[in-house]
Motif scaffolding. Structure first.
Motif, short mmCIF file in Angstrom:
data_model
loop_
_atom_site.label_atom_id
_atom_site.label_comp_id
_atom_site.label_asym_id
_atom_site.label_seq_id
_atom_site.Cartn_x
_atom_site.Cartn_y
_atom_site.Cartn_z
N VAL A 1 -49.73 -3.08 -131.24
CA VAL A 1 -50.65 -2.88 -132.37
C VAL A 1 -52.07 -3.28 -131.97
N VAL A 2 -52.21 -4.40 -131.27
CA VAL A 2 -53.54 -4.83 -130.82
C VAL A 2 -54.12 -3.82 -129.84
N MET A 3 -53.30 -3.31 -128.91
CA MET A 3 -53.80 -2.33 -127.94
C MET A 3 -54.25 -1.05 -128.64
N ILE A 4 -53.46 -0.57 -129.59
CA ILE A 4 -53.82 0.65 -130.32
C ILE A 4 -55.09 0.42 -131.13
N ALA A 5 -55.20 -0.75 -131.75
CA ALA A 5 -56.40 -1.05 -132.54
C ALA A 5 -57.64 -1.12 -131.64
N ALA B 1 -58.56 2.40 -130.66
CA ALA B 1 -59.12 3.11 -131.81
C ALA B 1 -60.54 2.63 -132.12
N ARG B 2 -60.78 1.34 -131.95
CA ARG B 2 -62.10 0.79 -132.28
C ARG B 2 -63.14 1.12 -131.21
N GLU B 3 -62.77 0.91 -129.95
CA GLU B 3 -63.72 1.07 -128.86
C GLU B 3 -63.78 2.49 -128.32
N ILE C 1 -62.70 2.24 -122.80
CA ILE C 1 -61.60 1.54 -122.13
C ILE C 1 -61.41 2.09 -120.72
N THR C 2 -61.49 3.40 -120.56
CA THR C 2 -61.34 4.02 -119.24
C THR C 2 -62.46 3.58 -118.31
N THR C 3 -63.69 3.53 -118.80
CA THR C 3 -64.82 3.08 -118.00
C THR C 3 -64.63 1.63 -117.56
N LEU C 4 -64.19 0.80 -118.47
CA LEU C 4 -63.95 -0.61 -118.16
C LEU C 4 -62.89 -0.76 -117.07
#
Length: 88
Positions: free
Chosen positions: A14-18, A21-23, A28-31
């Motif tokens: 849930v935290v990963m999906i959130a 969804a937020r960022e 995330i891919t760039t990071l």
């Protein structure tokens, strides 16, 4: 224990999906691309202590089972020995 692990897994998802969804997937891919292959080297550093914890738990279960068996045998032999002495 298994129930707690399932809850932790669900919360992590849930935290990963959130976060995604937020960022956004692009952020995330760039990071992750900036972190590079060195990020993969961190996996064994996280997995090794977990492996040791699992092995410790399994060994404790095994030794506890063996200890109960040995105690039962000692009580049985001690009981048989004292009965044999009393009958003489």
């Amino acid at each position: 224990m298994k129930h707690g692990v399932r809850i932790a897994l669900a919360l992590g998802l849930v935290v990963m999906i959130a976060l995604i969804a937020r960022e956004g997937v692009g952020t995330i891919t760039t990071l992750l691309s900036r972190a590079g292959w060195i990020l993969i080297l961190l996996v064994p550093l996280q997995a090794f202590p977990l492996l040791l914890d699992v092995l410790d738990a399994k060994l404790r279960e095994t030794f506890a089972a063996h200890e109960r068996i040995l105690q039962a045998l000692c009580w049985q032999f001690a009981g048989n020995g004292s009965k044999g002495e009393e009958s003489h």
